[in-house]
Structures are given as structure tokens and as C-alpha cells.
Design a protein around this motif. Structure first.
Motif, PDB file in Angstrom:
ATOM      1  N   PHE A   1       0.832  -1.212   0.000  1.00  0.00           N
ATOM      2  CA  PHE A   1       0.000   0.000   0.000  1.00  0.00           C
ATOM      3  C   PHE A   1       0.864   1.259   0.000  1.00  0.00           C
ATOM      4  O   PHE A   1       0.589   2.221  -0.723  1.00  0.00           O
ATOM      5  CB  PHE A   1      -0.888  -0.025   1.244  1.00  0.00           C
TER       6      PHE A   1
ATOM      7  N   VAL B   1      -8.140  -6.965  -0.583  1.00  0.00           N
ATOM      8  CA  VAL B   1      -8.004  -5.507  -0.409  1.00  0.00           C
ATOM      9  C   VAL B   1      -7.432  -4.770  -1.612  1.00  0.00           C
ATOM     10  O   VAL B   1      -7.541  -3.539  -1.681  1.00  0.00           O
ATOM     11  CB  VAL B   1      -7.136  -5.194   0.826  1.00  0.00           C
ATOM     12  N   PHE B   2      -6.825  -5.475  -2.571  1.00  0.00           N
ATOM     13  CA  PHE B   2      -6.183  -4.780  -3.691  1.00  0.00           C
ATOM     14  C   PHE B   2      -6.844  -5.110  -5.022  1.00  0.00           C
ATOM     15  O   PHE B   2      -7.285  -6.237  -5.258  1.00  0.00           O
ATOM     16  CB  PHE B   2      -4.700  -5.186  -3.801  1.00  0.00           C
TER      17      PHE B   2
ATOM     18  N   PRO C   1      -5.877   0.087  -3.424  1.00  0.00           N
ATOM     19  CA  PRO C   1      -6.916  -0.480  -2.556  1.00  0.00           C
ATOM     20  C   PRO C   1      -8.255  -0.545  -3.293  1.00  0.00           C
ATOM     21  O   PRO C   1      -8.568   0.339  -4.106  1.00  0.00           O
ATOM     22  CB  PRO C   1      -6.986   0.490  -1.380  1.00  0.00           C
TER      23      PRO C   1
ATOM     24  N   ALA D   1     -11.238  -1.016   2.360  1.00  0.00           N
ATOM     25  CA  ALA D   1     -10.076  -1.887   2.171  1.00  0.00           C
ATOM     26  C   ALA D   1      -8.807  -1.186   2.631  1.00  0.00           C
ATOM     27  O   ALA D   1      -7.945  -1.790   3.282  1.00  0.00           O
ATOM     28  CB  ALA D   1      -9.958  -2.293   0.702  1.00  0.00           C
ATOM     29  N   ALA D   2      -8.694   0.108   2.316  1.00  0.00           N
ATOM     30  CA  ALA D   2      -7.520   0.869   2.744  1.00  0.00           C
ATOM     31  C   ALA D   2      -7.432   0.900   4.271  1.00  0.00           C
ATOM     32  O   ALA D   2      -6.331   0.810   4.847  1.00  0.00           O
ATOM     33  CB  ALA D   2      -7.576   2.282   2.181  1.00  0.00           C
TER      34      ALA D   2
ATOM     35  N   ILE E   1      -6.126  -2.428   5.556  1.00  0.00           N
ATOM     36  CA  ILE E   1      -4.688  -2.543   5.313  1.00  0.00           C
ATOM     37  C   ILE E   1      -3.896  -1.855   6.430  1.00  0.00           C
ATOM     38  O   ILE E   1      -2.872  -2.344   6.894  1.00  0.00           O
ATOM     39  CB  ILE E   1      -4.316  -1.950   3.951  1.00  0.00           C
TER      40      ILE E   1
END
Length: 509
Positions: free
Chosen positions: A162, A458-459, A494, A499-500, A503
Motif C-alpha cells: 500500500f 483488499v487490492f 486499494p 479496504a484501505a 490494510i
């Protein structure tokens, strides 16, 4: 008068040829060798043996000569297997005969890697190494105790990606090293410039280079190992001396770290501490524990790096697969937490995706050769004692007779679709065969699985666009004992604000 100072490489080659001719004159074979390319007089197939991506040449031999082919280089017989059946029949069912390792003059003898499990001759020490590893991580259930370590380090991986997505390859390597060092030696790596990671990376690079097919003439003509360093053309010996030092440090420094921590009463539980706890070891036993731990690192780190980097390459090239995987994660796990190992049985598409990662970009395309310890007649062919046997895992996992459209990344090939049986299980091929199967296969498999599940949760991974042009990465694996995807660019972001936030949660959570 001929002296050592004016002996030429030609003289040395002629000496090798003389030995070869004497052997040929004395040999009377009980059956024909397997078919293969016709060699030249005296030197045999030395010009036929490929150095770059040998698995492709071996696959062509398989198409032309059948599942078992043969070449000979200055008296050394080499058998190449291009079918799973041949590999199973010889390396599994005849394991007592086909489980030895060749003496590798450059890597094993000069660089000193003969102490590591992958290169040990078949015997008591080999069995003790494997017993040590199997006792700690011989099956999936035994790995449960290490799941928190893998999940924590993978969370840290997400943070690194990230923060600096352009350094993906470095992040993958750092995380693979962090996981294996915590498990093998109880060592928690530093976020940047960790000395153990740097040392291990150098050792792994040197190991791979020293085992590359045909990279060093001494592997073809072992008598060259006896020439002095100052002899013209003997630069490989100076290189080996330097690489030997790195190899010894890679095994010894983490091992002494564990001993020091145990003496201070602060050592966390690890593979090494479990083997040392409450023991008074002989010199031989101490050696075996040290090199069992080093073998665990060697066998698990570089292969895991290759597989996880291949995952990101596949997701860049096959976005529809990525979307299906993300949809399954969102449905089963939701978007409020990251996947964990407790979700594994509920994510069949992710399971199939991990299998396809291991099949599509094969980590060990030809693996290490096995060595035959007794003469054998197999399928009517003569396999002489001392032959090297190379299983071409790449072709076995890209055989169109077994895998439909093998160049395509398609996890659904491993699922039940409209009553159609799944295609063959790749993990029975990619981790080796017989008594030489990778003892850390369950750990490697777990590392790839958790990285896949967490990363796709998440990505979003896509192609890079430069100056309005979409850049499509090449599928161009490197040659070597462990094959890696060619470095490539991809765009990682993200999937959402939620999601960010996941992370950036505390990695120790």
C-alpha cells in the motif's frame, strides 16, 4: 617437458575424453538406452544440453522421443522424464534406487552446499534432516501453530505494498524471508535493511547461479575442480571461495542467534529452538540441527517468492479471474475483516486459484536431478548406475493432454464444472517426487494461500498505463533451479476506502 604451467584446457578435455573412451570400450549394455538426440563422437551430447530455459528443449525431446529420453555427456548419462507416469514409476515406486543426488562440483563441493537437504546423498543424514522437518511441519495440522505468524507478516506485506506499490518484488521477498526466519529461527526481521534478509538473499542468489544447468565447465568435467585458483580459466574457484563464505554465514549466524537467545532465556518458540531444547548435542547432531534449519529456509523462501510474484503477474494479465476471486471473498468473508486460515475450507475458488498459480508459472521447472544408485531396466530401457534423472515438471504441468489450453490462467480447471472432473492436482508434481519431495511443501502452500486471499481481499491489480498506452507484461520466466517471473510493472490500489482502512490496521491485531 610438459608442466602444469603449460597444460591447456584442450589437454584437460582430451584427458576427459580418454577416460570416456575407456569406459565405452568396457561397456556391454543389457538393454538399449532410452531414445534421444544423436551425440557426436567422443563428446557425446555436450552441444545438445540446453543452458537457457532447458525445460523447453526437454519438452521438445519428449514430443520427439517419448516420455523417457537420454543423452550422454563425456560418459555421464542423463535421463529426462516428460510424463507424470514415468516420474511416478521411477522416482516414487523405485525410490530406493532413484533417490540419490549427484555430486555437484561447483555448488555442492566448491561452494559447500552439499550440507543442505536438497543436495544430501540419500542416507542416514538425509533421513534425519527430513525427520527433523517432518516432526515440526509434516502436515497441514502441524502448521496451525504458525498460522498467526503467517497472518501477521502478510498483514505487514499489505502495508508495504500500500505504501510503495512500485517495489512489489522487494516486498514479496522481504515478507517470504520474514515468515520463514520467524518459523525456522524465531527471528523477527527489521522493516528495512535487515542483515539476516540481506545475507539470505545473497546466499539464495549464489545458490541459484551455482546450480544453473551448464553454467560452469567444472560440472561437466569434475577433474577441473583440482586445478589451482591461479590457473588460466579457473576464475570459478575464486568465485566459489567467496560464495562458500556466504553460504556458511547464512547457516551459522541465525543458528548462533537462536543459541544466544536460549542461553538468555528469551528465545521464542521456533523450529530450531524445539530441536535444541533440553538437548546436549554431539558435533554431528549440532551440524544436523543447523543445516536442517538452513535447509528449511533454503527450500521455502525463494520458491515462495516466485509463486507469490507469479500471482500478481497472473492477476495483472487475467483480470476476470481476479474479479471472481474477489467476489467469493466478499461473499464468504465480507468486507469488514481480512481472510484468515479459518476461512480456507470455505473459499474453493481461492483454493483453485492457488493451485493454478503453482501450475501456470512453475517454480521448479526441472528441479534437482535424482541420481540412480543401481543399474535398472525400466520399460525395456537400460538406466545405468550413476545416471542423472531430471523430471521436466514444466512440461508435466503444461501438457495439453492433461491441462486444457495450458498457457491460460484458469482456476476453474480444478473445480467440478457441469459434471466434468477437475484436471490433475499440480501439487503432486510441483513439489518434487518420491523420497525427494519437498518436506516444507505444506508451509509453502500455506504462505501462497494466505498471501493470495489477503491480497485479493483488499487490492485491485491491473496493467500500468504509460503515455496513454497499456503495458502488457511478458510471461518470460528466468532460468535457474528456482524460476522467477521476469520483473514486470503493475498498478496496485486499494479496492475501496474500507479496504484501505483494513490494510492500515495494526499488523499485530
Amino acid at each position: 617437458m610438459l608442466t602444469l604451467t603449460n597444460v591447456t584446457w584442450l589437454d584437460l578435455c582430451l584427458a576427459g575424453v580418454a577416460v570416456y573412451l575407456v569406459k565405452q570400450m568396457l561397456n556391454k549394455n543389457p538393454a538399449p538406452y532410452p531414445p534421444g538426440p544423436r551425440g557426436l563422437p567422443l563428446i557425446g551430447n555436450i552441444q545438445d544440453m540446453p543452458h537457457i530455459r532447458p525445460w523447453l528443449t526437454f519438452a521438445e525431446w519428449g514430443k520427439k522421443y517419448g516420455p523417457i529420453s537420454h543423452v550422454e555427456i563425456l560418459g555421464q548419462h542423463i535421463i529426462v522424464l516428460n510424463s507424470v507416469k514415468s516420474a511416478m514409476d521411477m522416482l516414487d515406486k523405485k525410490g530406493a534406487v532413484y533417490s540419490d543426488r549427484p555430486v555437484l562440483p561447483m555448488c555442492g563441493e566448491l561452494c559447500g552446499w552439499k550440507h543442505v537437504l536438497a543436495l544430501l546423498p540419500y542416507g542416514d543424514r538425509f533421513r534425519q534432516y527430513r525427520k527433523n522437518i517432518h516432526r515440526i511441519m509434516g502436515n497441514r495440522a502441524a502448521l496451525d501453530v504458525y498460522h498467526p505468524v503467517e497472518e501477521i507478516e502478510t498483514r505487514r506485506f499489505l502495508k508495504r505494498v500500500f505504501s510503495k506499490p512500485g517495489e512489489l518484488q522487494d516486498h514479496v521477498r522481504h515478507t517470504a524471508g520474514a515468515i520463514i526466519l520467524r518459523i525456522s529461527h524465531g527471528y523477527e526481521v527489521k522493516e528495512k535493511n535487515d542483515p539476516f534478509i540481506d545475507l539470505a538473499d545473497r546466499a539464495m542468489d549464489q545458490f541459484s547461479r551455482s546450480t544453473a544447468h551448464g553454467a560452469f565447465m567444472v560440472d561437466i568435467m569434475p577433474f577441473l575442480a583440482k586445478v589451482p585458483e591461479w590457473f588460466p580459466g579457473a576464475g570459478f574457484k575464486r568465485l566459489a571461495r567467496e560464495w562458500n563464505k556466504t553460504r556458511e554465514e547464512m547457516a551459522a549466524i541465525p543458528y548462533e542467534f537462536v543459541k544466544d537467545q536460549m542461553a538468555a532465556g528469551i528465545a521464542p518458540k521456533s523450529f530450531t529452538s524445539k530441536l535444541l531444547e533440553g538437548q546436549t548435542l554431539s558435533v554431528e547432531e549440532d551440524h544436523m540441527v543447523k543445516w536442517s534449519a538452513a535447509s528449511l529456509y533454503l527450500g521455502g523462501s525463494d520458491s515462495t517468492v516466485s509463486a507469490i510474484y507469479s500471482l500478481f503477474l497472473a492477476m495483472t494479465l487475467f483480470p476476470h479471474v481476479q474479479k471472481k476471486a474477489q467476489a467469493e471473498i466478499d461473499t464468504v468473508v465480507g468486507t469488514d475483516r481480512l481472510p484468515s486460515f479459518t476461512d480456507r475450507d470455505s473459499l474453493p475458488y481461492i483454493e483453485a486459484l492457488v493451485k493454478e498459480v503453482l501450475r501456470w508459472n512453475v517454480v521448479g521447472p526441472t528441479a534437482f536431478p535424482h541420481r540412480v544408485t543401481e543399474d535398472d531396466i525400466h520399460d525395456g530401457y537400460y538406466i545405468p548406475k550413476g545416471s542423472l534423472v531430471i523430471p521436466n515438471a514444466w512440461f508435466m504441468l503444461n501438457d495439453p493432454q492433461a491441462f486444457a489450453d495450458p498457457s491460460q490462467f484458469n482456476p476453474e480447471r480444478f473445480l467440478d464444472n457441469d459434471g466434468k472432473d477437475p484436471e490433475p492436482e499440480p501439487r503432486t508434481i510441483c513439489f518434487g517426487f518420491g523420497r525427494r519431495i519437498c518436506p516444507g511443501l505444506h508451509l509453502a502452500d500455506a504462505s501462497v494461500w494466505i498471501s493470495t486471499a489477503m491480497s485479493l481481499a483488499v487490492f485491485d491489480i491491473s496493467k500500468v498505463v504509460e503515455n496513454g498506452v497499456e503495458i502488457t507484461p511478458e510471461v518470460d520466466p528466468t532460468s535457474g533451479t528456482v524460476s522467477h517471473p521476469k520483473p514486470f510493472k503493475c498498478f496496485i490500489k486499494p479496492r475501496s476506502a474500507k479496504a484501505a482502512a483494513l490494510i492500515q490496521q495494526d499488523a499485530n491485531y
